[in-house]
Design a protein around this motif. Structure first.
Motif, PDB file in Angstrom:
ATOM      1  N   GLU A  82       7.736 -10.664  -0.165  1.00  0.00           N
ATOM      2  CA  GLU A  82       7.480  -9.302   0.304  1.00  0.00           C
ATOM      3  C   GLU A  82       8.548  -8.923   1.322  1.00  0.00           C
ATOM      4  OE1 GLU A  82       5.230  -7.423  -0.957  1.00  0.00           O
ATOM      5  OE2 GLU A  82       3.953  -8.881  -2.004  1.00  0.00           O
ATOM      6  N   LYS A 103      -0.964  -2.777   4.412  1.00  0.00           N
ATOM      7  CA  LYS A 103      -1.303  -2.373   3.048  1.00  0.00           C
ATOM      8  C   LYS A 103      -0.961  -0.890   2.863  1.00  0.00           C
ATOM      9  CE  LYS A 103      -5.146  -2.566  -0.259  1.00  0.00           C
ATOM     10  NZ  LYS A 103      -4.448  -3.480  -1.165  1.00  0.00           N
ATOM     11  N   ASN A 104      -0.361  -0.578   1.717  1.00  0.00           N
ATOM     12  CA  ASN A 104      -0.009   0.804   1.377  1.00  0.00           C
ATOM     13  C   ASN A 104      -0.768   1.174   0.112  1.00  0.00           C
ATOM     14  OD1 ASN A 104       1.369   3.093   0.170  1.00  0.00           O
ATOM     15  ND2 ASN A 104       3.059   2.732   1.610  1.00  0.00           N
ATOM     16  N   GLU A 105      -1.840   1.925   0.258  1.00  0.00           N
ATOM     17  CA  GLU A 105      -2.732   2.218  -0.871  1.00  0.00           C
ATOM     18  C   GLU A 105      -1.999   2.920  -2.006  1.00  0.00           C
ATOM     19  OE1 GLU A 105      -5.598   1.191  -1.456  1.00  0.00           O
ATOM     20  OE2 GLU A 105      -6.397   0.493   0.464  1.00  0.00           O
ATOM     21  N   ARG A 107       1.235   2.901  -2.827  1.00  0.00           N
ATOM     22  CA  ARG A 107       2.150   2.000  -3.534  1.00  0.00           C
ATOM     23  C   ARG A 107       1.390   0.954  -4.341  1.00  0.00           C
ATOM     24  NH1 ARG A 107       7.690   1.041  -1.398  1.00  0.00           N
ATOM     25  NH2 ARG A 107       8.331   2.959  -0.379  1.00  0.00           N
ATOM     26  N   ASP A 108       0.331   0.420  -3.750  1.00  0.00           N
ATOM     27  CA  ASP A 108      -0.418  -0.636  -4.423  1.00  0.00           C
ATOM     28  C   ASP A 108      -1.211  -0.111  -5.612  1.00  0.00           C
ATOM     29  OD1 ASP A 108       0.582  -2.227  -2.475  1.00  0.00           O
ATOM     30  OD2 ASP A 108      -1.327  -2.775  -1.562  1.00  0.00           O
ATOM     31  N   TYR A 112       3.531   0.471  -7.546  1.00  0.00           N
ATOM     32  CA  TYR A 112       4.112  -0.837  -7.830  1.00  0.00           C
ATOM     33  C   TYR A 112       3.099  -1.921  -8.166  1.00  0.00           C
ATOM     34  CZ  TYR A 112       8.125   1.361  -5.566  1.00  0.00           C
ATOM     35  OH  TYR A 112       9.144   2.212  -5.231  1.00  0.00           O
ATOM     36  N   PRO A 114      -0.401  -4.281  -6.689  1.00  0.00           N
ATOM     37  CA  PRO A 114      -0.787  -4.889  -5.408  1.00  0.00           C
ATOM     38  C   PRO A 114       0.317  -5.743  -4.798  1.00  0.00           C
ATOM     39  CG  PRO A 114      -2.513  -5.165  -7.053  1.00  0.00           C
ATOM     40  CD  PRO A 114      -1.316  -4.650  -7.784  1.00  0.00           C
ATOM     41  N   ALA A 115       0.478  -5.595  -3.489  1.00  0.00           N
ATOM     42  CA  ALA A 115       1.380  -6.431  -2.702  1.00  0.00           C
ATOM     43  C   ALA A 115       0.566  -7.254  -1.720  1.00  0.00           C
ATOM     44  CB  ALA A 115       2.385  -5.554  -1.951  1.00  0.00           C
ATOM     45  N   SER A 117      -0.718  -8.306   1.771  1.00  0.00           N
ATOM     46  CA  SER A 117      -0.915  -7.578   3.017  1.00  0.00           C
ATOM     47  C   SER A 117      -1.678  -8.473   3.989  1.00  0.00           C
ATOM     48  CB  SER A 117      -1.678  -6.272   2.768  1.00  0.00           C
ATOM     49  OG  SER A 117      -2.925  -6.519   2.147  1.00  0.00           O
TER      50      SER A 117
END
Length: 483
Positions: A82, A103-105, A107-108, A112, A114-115, A117
């Protein structure tokens, strides 16, 4: 005569077009190794830093729509893929804390996927003690500075894909000296800020410790490098099959890159070194724009960046599928001398002793070889004398691992298990501005060595048989065009 090795090679090649990639080529750490692998790396590092604290920066990420690739040192310790992450590893407590972006809702959920977080689930997934917000990193540094803790952090610039440590080191050194730029690396900027934040703390270089650990590969690392080398070999085989006079060097590069992507590589270990004719003289020719000509040799040196690990394999073959009598003489005497070096490698031996043993074999080969060309003989004599003069040699070639020129050296006076390196001596005919250079991936084992790239054709008959088989270019030529 066709060996079991050549039959294995042909089986690899036949299966290529029907092979499915293992997964998308942008792998996450947990898709490469289980958490305990990275934990083991950290434990060995903690043994060496004692009561100090190790701090490593993750890469900030690419500036555009390019695949993300973590830097070597951060990946080795955490497996975190990440952007703008940090890790603090406390030698006193043995605890590892990773700091991640929030967490960026959008983007996730929409862009892109889920990343990772901050949170307990992420910490458990990574096998670390805590995964906290990146905004907490400053407070952690402040607390450690107040305790006057000693810090270890990498001082060298970060290494990303298609790079080895020397590359960013030279880049940033030149940048500092540029009168119209003058910027230094992110790591240098971090050390400057760390000195300001912790003026009473000692700051030490973590790179030598990590580089020494990375020099000895674990079984899981060896397995990934073995697969990277298999992919490199299949790429070379496809280039051999496709090669013909009139093609450009870059067309053979395209064959290799198809194989790389088909089998799950993120990209290349280094720029493609594909040289024909007079370009073979150069060790790192990479323009790849020349046209293949009948009677000339092609030198093909290209390998993938696969699951963060590299390979480095080189083969030489005739542009039109058949060695001329002279090219065969040049290639075969080189190959026999090259094999004298390889077969002299053994575990617990010093490189200088390997070379001394190899020279004895080379002298015997030279005494019995029936030369018909004075220039080839002179090149071979110079080649052997070059090894004869290496009476203080501390290595046989460069390490390969997370970087194609992996740091760390042998970490011993002798060749010990777990070391992976290449051999790649070059023989040149100076008057004709041509050269020959093979390269193989050597793993030192408990009982000797293993040539990880042995399945890639190297004998004249095996090369010519491989080149007679249909290649990717033949497939495209049979595909109807849609105008």
């Amino acid at each position: 005569m066709h060996s079991a090795r050549s039959r294995l090679t042909l089986a690899f090649g036949a299966a290529l077009l029907s092979a499915a990639p293992h997964a998308q080529p942008v792998f996450r750490g947990e898709e490469i190794f289980p958490p305990e692998e990275f934990a083991a790396h950290r434990a060995k590092m903690i043994d060496r830093i004692g009561d100090a604290v190790a701090i490593v920066l993750g890469t900030p990420g690419p500036p555009g729509e390019m695949p993300f690739r973590q830097n070597s040192q951060f990946f080795y310790l955490t497996g975190v893929t990440e952007p703008r992450a940090y890790v603090v590893i406390d030698g006193r407590t043995g605890k590892t804390t990773v700091y991640l972006q929030p967490k960026n809702e959008r983007r996730d959920a929409s862009m892109y996927g889920p990343a990772l977080s901050p949170g307990g689930d992420t910490a458990r997934q990574l096998g670390v003690d805590a995964a906290l917000p990146a905004t907490d990193f400053t407070g952690a540094i402040t607390a450690l500075a107040a305790a006057h803790r000693t810090f270890y952090t990498p001082l060298a610039a970060e290494v990303l894909g298609s790079q080895s440590q020397g590359d960013p080191t030279r880049f940033w050194a030149a940048n500092r000296q540029d009168p119209w730029d003058g910027r230094d690396s992110r790591e240098a900027a971090f050390v400057s800020k760390l000195k300001t934040a912790a003026p009473q703390s000692e700051i030490k270089d973590l790179d030598p410790i990590l580089n020494a650990l990375r020099a000895v590969k674990t079984p899981r690392e060896i397995a990934v490098i073995r697969e990277a080398t298999r992919i490199a070999g299949l790429a070379i085989i496809e280039a051999m099959r496709d090669a013909k006079p009139g093609m450009h060097e870059y067309e053979l590069q395209a064959d290799a890159e198809y194989v790389f992507k088909k089998l799950g590589a993120l990209g290349a270990s280094y720029f493609a070194l594909i040289a024909t004719g007079r370009n073979t003289y150069y060790t790192h020719y990479n323009r790849n724009t020349a046209v293949l000509k009948a009677g000339e040799l092609v030198q093909f040196d290209y390998a993938p960046d696969y699951k963060y690990y590299q390979s480095d394999v080189t083969r030489v073959f005739p542009a039109d599928g058949k060695f001329t009598a002279r090219a065969r003489e040049f290639y075969e005497i080189y190959l026999r001398l090259y094999q004298a070096l390889m077969t002299s490698i053994d575990v617990h031996k010093r490189p200088v002793d390997v070379i001394a043993n190899a020279v004895k074999k080379m002298d015997a080969i030279m005494a019995s070889y029936r030369f018909t060309d004075d220039r080839i003989k002179a090149a071979a004599v110079k080649f052997v004398d070059g090894f004869r003069s290496r009476t203080q040699a501390a290595s046989l070639g460069h390490n390969v691992g997370l970087e194609v020129h992996d740091p760390g050296g042998l970490q011993a006076d002798t060749l010990e298990p777990g070391r992976i390196f290449t051999i790649e001596p070059q023989m040149r005919i100076e008057e004709e501005h041509v050269g020959i250079r093979l390269e193989d991936m050597i793993l030192i084992t408990e009982t000797g060595y293993e040539n990880l790239s042995s399945a890639v054709p190297v004998e004249v008959n095996d090369i010519e048989k491989t080149m007679a088989e249909p290649g990717l270019g033949d497939l495209w030529s049979r595909t109807p065009r849609k105008d």
